[in-house]
Every structure is written in structure tokens, then in C-alpha cells.
Design a protein around this motif. Structure first.
Motif, PDB file in Angstrom:
ATOM      1  N   TYR A 146       0.856  -1.184   0.000  1.00  7.60           N
ATOM      2  CA  TYR A 146       0.000   0.000   0.000  1.00  7.60           C
ATOM      3  C   TYR A 146       0.892   1.233   0.000  1.00  7.60           C
ATOM      4  O   TYR A 146       2.025   1.205   0.494  1.00  7.60           O
ATOM      5  N   ASP A 147       0.333   2.321  -0.496  1.00  6.08           N
ATOM      6  CA  ASP A 147       0.944   3.638  -0.315  1.00  6.08           C
ATOM      7  C   ASP A 147       0.069   4.367   0.707  1.00  6.08           C
ATOM      8  O   ASP A 147      -1.059   4.753   0.403  1.00  6.08           O
ATOM      9  N   ILE A 148       0.557   4.517   1.923  1.00  8.46           N
ATOM     10  CA  ILE A 148      -0.236   5.062   3.028  1.00  8.46           C
ATOM     11  C   ILE A 148       0.270   6.453   3.397  1.00  8.46           C
ATOM     12  O   ILE A 148       1.466   6.647   3.616  1.00  8.46           O
ATOM     13  N   LYS A 149      -0.658   7.417   3.439  1.00  9.20           N
ATOM     14  CA  LYS A 149      -0.296   8.791   3.781  1.00  9.20           C
ATOM     15  C   LYS A 149      -1.393   9.406   4.656  1.00  9.20           C
ATOM     16  O   LYS A 149      -2.567   9.038   4.566  1.00  9.20           O
ATOM     17  N   ARG A 150      -0.980  10.339   5.483  1.00 14.86           N
ATOM     18  CA  ARG A 150      -1.946  11.064   6.319  1.00 14.86           C
ATOM     19  C   ARG A 150      -2.799  11.960   5.427  1.00 14.86           C
ATOM     20  O   ARG A 150      -2.316  12.574   4.464  1.00 14.86           O
ATOM     21  N   ALA A 151      -4.094  12.028   5.749  1.00 12.79           N
ATOM     22  CA  ALA A 151      -5.022  12.913   5.040  1.00 12.79           C
ATOM     23  C   ALA A 151      -5.827  13.673   6.089  1.00 12.79           C
ATOM     24  O   ALA A 151      -6.896  13.218   6.520  1.00 12.79           O
ATOM     25  N   GLY A 152      -5.309  14.814   6.535  1.00 17.11           N
ATOM     26  CA  GLY A 152      -5.950  15.560   7.601  1.00 17.11           C
ATOM     27  C   GLY A 152      -5.888  14.786   8.900  1.00 17.11           C
ATOM     28  O   GLY A 152      -4.809  14.383   9.350  1.00 17.11           O
ATOM     29  N   ASN A 153      -7.052  14.538   9.482  1.00 18.83           N
ATOM     30  CA  ASN A 153      -7.113  13.742  10.707  1.00 18.83           C
ATOM     31  C   ASN A 153      -7.302  12.249  10.416  1.00 18.83           C
ATOM     32  O   ASN A 153      -7.488  11.467  11.350  1.00 18.83           O
ATOM     33  N   ASN A 154      -7.276  11.908   9.148  1.00 11.09           N
ATOM     34  CA  ASN A 154      -7.490  10.515   8.770  1.00 11.09           C
ATOM     35  C   ASN A 154      -6.264   9.999   8.023  1.00 11.09           C
ATOM     36  O   ASN A 154      -5.231  10.667   7.930  1.00 11.09           O
ATOM     37  N   VAL A 155      -6.392   8.803   7.458  1.00 13.53           N
ATOM     38  CA  VAL A 155      -5.296   8.167   6.731  1.00 13.53           C
ATOM     39  C   VAL A 155      -5.829   7.684   5.386  1.00 13.53           C
ATOM     40  O   VAL A 155      -6.892   7.053   5.319  1.00 13.53           O
ATOM     41  N   ASN A 156      -5.104   8.008   4.316  1.00 17.27           N
ATOM     42  CA  ASN A 156      -5.460   7.562   2.970  1.00 17.27           C
ATOM     43  C   ASN A 156      -4.633   6.350   2.591  1.00 17.27           C
ATOM     44  O   ASN A 156      -3.413   6.338   2.757  1.00 17.27           O
ATOM     45  N   VAL A 157      -5.302   5.341   2.084  1.00 15.96           N
ATOM     46  CA  VAL A 157      -4.643   4.100   1.681  1.00 15.96           C
ATOM     47  C   VAL A 157      -4.843   3.933   0.179  1.00 15.96           C
ATOM     48  O   VAL A 157      -5.982   3.898  -0.301  1.00 15.96           O
ATOM     49  N   SER A 158      -3.747   3.829  -0.583  1.00 14.34           N
ATOM     50  CA  SER A 158      -3.814   3.682  -2.031  1.00 14.34           C
ATOM     51  C   SER A 158      -3.165   2.369  -2.456  1.00 14.34           C
ATOM     52  O   SER A 158      -2.109   1.991  -1.945  1.00 14.34           O
ATOM     53  N   THR A 159      -3.815   1.696  -3.394  1.00 14.73           N
ATOM     54  CA  THR A 159      -3.283   0.429  -3.908  1.00 14.73           C
ATOM     55  C   THR A 159      -2.588   0.602  -5.254  1.00 14.73           C
ATOM     56  O   THR A 159      -1.935  -0.320  -5.727  1.00 14.73           O
ATOM     57  N   GLY A 160      -2.740   1.758  -5.863  1.00 16.35           N
ATOM     58  CA  GLY A 160      -2.276   1.947  -7.237  1.00 16.35           C
ATOM     59  C   GLY A 160      -3.394   1.718  -8.223  1.00 16.35           C
ATOM     60  O   GLY A 160      -3.303   2.134  -9.381  1.00 16.35           O
ATOM     61  N   VAL A 161      -4.488   1.057  -7.777  1.00 17.51           N
ATOM     62  CA  VAL A 161      -5.676   0.847  -8.600  1.00 17.51           C
ATOM     63  C   VAL A 161      -6.847   1.644  -8.034  1.00 17.51           C
ATOM     64  O   VAL A 161      -7.592   2.281  -8.769  1.00 17.51           O
ATOM     65  N   ASN A 162      -7.018   1.614  -6.715  1.00 20.73           N
ATOM     66  CA  ASN A 162      -8.038   2.423  -6.047  1.00 20.73           C
ATOM     67  C   ASN A 162      -7.489   2.917  -4.715  1.00 20.73           C
ATOM     68  O   ASN A 162      -6.405   2.495  -4.286  1.00 20.73           O
ATOM     69  N   SER A 163      -8.211   3.824  -4.089  1.00 22.34           N
ATOM     70  CA  SER A 163      -7.764   4.385  -2.805  1.00 22.34           C
ATOM     71  C   SER A 163      -8.981   4.581  -1.917  1.00 22.34           C
ATOM     72  O   SER A 163     -10.130   4.643  -2.386  1.00 22.34           O
ATOM     73  N   MET A 164      -8.741   4.681  -0.603  1.00 21.26           N
ATOM     74  CA  MET A 164      -9.835   4.771   0.363  1.00 21.26           C
ATOM     75  C   MET A 164      -9.337   5.421   1.647  1.00 21.26           C
ATOM     76  O   MET A 164      -8.132   5.407   1.930  1.00 21.26           O
ATOM     77  N   LEU A 165     -10.278   5.972   2.422  1.00 24.27           N
ATOM     78  CA  LEU A 165      -9.998   6.472   3.762  1.00 24.27           C
ATOM     79  C   LEU A 165     -10.434   5.423   4.778  1.00 24.27           C
ATOM     80  O   LEU A 165     -11.391   4.677   4.553  1.00 24.27           O
ATOM     81  N   LEU A 166      -9.741   5.376   5.901  1.00 28.27           N
ATOM     82  CA  LEU A 166     -10.055   4.395   6.930  1.00 28.27           C
ATOM     83  C   LEU A 166     -11.220   4.874   7.791  1.00 28.27           C
ATOM     84  O   LEU A 166     -11.302   6.050   8.150  1.00 28.27           O
TER      85      LEU A 166
END
Length: 266
Positions: A146-166
Motif C-alpha cells: 500500500y501507499d499510506i499517507k496522512r489525510a488531515g485527521n485521517n489516513v489515505n490508503v492507495s493500492t495503485g488501482v483504487n484508494s480509500m480512507l479508513l
């Protein structure tokens, strides 16, 4: 009689000591919880962590691939714990029809293992990763990531195909962290664009064309100049006439000599 007060004092001290010890023991013993309360032992059963109905499809996939058994064994024996990104039923509804059935049994296992990180991460820990993170899914090129990065107070998880917030964790105590996600994580190695098929090799050139090339190369070599026909003929005549003239001269000389000899005899 003097010993009686001392004995009384000693007995009083012993009684006080026993009472204090009993009080401390009672204080150390945990109070009984309400009837039906779960034990305070760490959660080592992924099915209990996913007891909410919104995870029913993911739980079924865990069971069908036997990954739930593997996860529970790891939770019991591992010192690192596990983190799961659990797709909800709504996430599975977003998949195109036939996506899961189009995978081989082995690829289905890797898809489920892709939802599992090989150690425990709290939300704050995930926010500090800021980069590639290995999962338990893998292929011939190594672990899926995964490519995991902080997104404000949350965390964004990207697979290279799709991405989502936890989503808010449904299990946040070691050894198991479980975060709902509104999309099924699709590993790039299974769902990314495939490299183009290489073009076929060109057919070998015909044999005739090769022969022509050879002739061209041989034609490029300088040939000796052809002799002029008339000149060659003249040279042949001269060569042939030279011996004949010599013979005639020798014959004339012999004639003169013979005449002189005959004249002297007569």
C-alpha cells in the motif's frame, strides 16, 4: 501478672496484622464483572472482531479461503500483532460483476491477505508511515504493498488501482486493529494494467535478396582492365613473325657460306 499486658499487646498486634493482610488481598482481587461480560483477554479471533453484519461478505471470504484460521493462529503466536483493512458489504457491492469469480483460488487468497498488514498499527502510527507498506499478500515480485499517507485527521490508503480512507476502528487494542474501508482493496499486481504484448519478430529476408547483396558486394571489387582485341592480335603477329625472320636470316647466311665453300672446291 506483669506478662499479661504484654501478651495482650502482642495479640492485638497480630490481629491487626492479619486484618491488614486480608484487606490488601481483597483489594488486589478484581471485582466480579456483570453476568455475560467478556474476558479482558486480548482479542485473538478475527471473527469476533468482525461480528458486525456489515462485514458478513468479508467474513465469508475469509472462511472460504481459510485465511481466518491463519490470522487467528498468528494472533495467538505473534508478538507483532496484525492490522486489517476490512471492506464492508457496501464495498463489495461496488465491485464489477464477476470480479471475484474471475480470480483463481490462489489469487483470491492473495486478495484477502492483501487486506492484512503483518503488524499492529494504531491510527496515529499509520499516520506516520508516509510511504510504501508491505501486506501479507504477495506474488512472484514480492509482497503486495500500500501507499499510506496522512489525510488531515485521517489516513489515505492507495493500492495503485483504487484508494480509500479508513473508518473508525472496530478493534483498536493490541494484538488486532481492524479498520472498515468502503472499497475492496485491489492489488496493482492483480488488477493493474497489463504490459503490452511484444510485437512478433520480423520474418527472415528471402534467400534471393541475400544473393543479390552478395553480387553487389562482388561487383564492387575492381576487375583488371580488358585488353584491346586489335592490340592483342598485333602482339601475337609480332611474336609469331620474330622467330620466322630469324630463321630466314640463318638460312641466307648458310646459303652464302655454302656457295663460298663450293666455289673453293671447284
Amino acid at each position: 501478672m506483669a506478662a499479661s499486658p504484654r501478651l495482650a499487646i502482642l495479640l492485638a498486634l497480630l490481629a491487626a496484622s492479619s486484618a491488614l493482610a486480608a484487606a490488601q488481598k481483597a483489594k488486589a482481587k478484581p471485582a466480579p464483572g456483570p453476568a455475560g461480560a467478556e474476558d479482558a483477554a486480548p482479542l485473538t479471533d478475527v471473527n469476533k472482531a468482525l461480528k458486525d453484519d456489515q462485514f458478513s461478505e468479508f467474513k465469508q471470504l475469509l472462511h472460504d479461503t481459510r485465511v481466518d484460521t491463519q490470522i487467528n493462529a498468528q494472533l495467538t503466536d505473534s508478538y507483532n500483532g496484525l492490522t486489517i483493512f476490512a471492506p464492508t458489504n457496501a464495498a463489495f457491492d461496488k465491485l464489477k460483476a464477476g470480479v471475484l469469480n474471475g480470480l483463481s483460488p490462489q489469487d483470491q487468497i492473495q486478495l484477502v491477505l492483501y487486506c492484512v498488514l503483518p503488524r499492529f498499527y494504531s491510527l496515529s502510527m499509520l499516520g506516520t508511515l508516509n510511504g510504501k507498506v508491505n501486506t501479507q499478500g504477495s506474488g512472484h515480485t514480492g509482497p503486495y504493498r500500500y501507499d499510506i499517507k496522512r489525510a488531515g485527521n485521517n489516513v489515505n490508503v492507495s493500492t495503485g488501482v483504487n484508494s480509500m480512507l479508513l473508518g473508525s476502528p472496530v478493534s483498536k487494542d493490541f494484538p488486532l486493529a481492524v479498520y472498515p474501508v468502503d472499497k475492496v482493496p485491489l492489488p496493482y499486481e492483480l488488477f493493474g494494467p497489463k504490459p503490452p504484448t511484444p510485437a512478433p519478430a520480423p520474418a527472415p529476408a528471402p534467400t534471393k535478396s541475400k544473393t543479390k547483396k552478395k553480387h553487389k558486394k562482388s561487383a564492387g571489387i575492381a576487375e583488371p582492365p580488358a585488353a584491346d582485341d586489335s592490340t592483342a592480335a598485333d602482339e601475337d603477329k609480332k611474336s609469331a613473325a620474330a622467330p620466322a625472320a630469324g630463321v630466314a636470316r640463318w638460312a641466307a647466311a648458310l646459303g652464302v657460306l655454302g656457295a663460298a665453300v663450293l666455289g673453293g672446291l671447284f
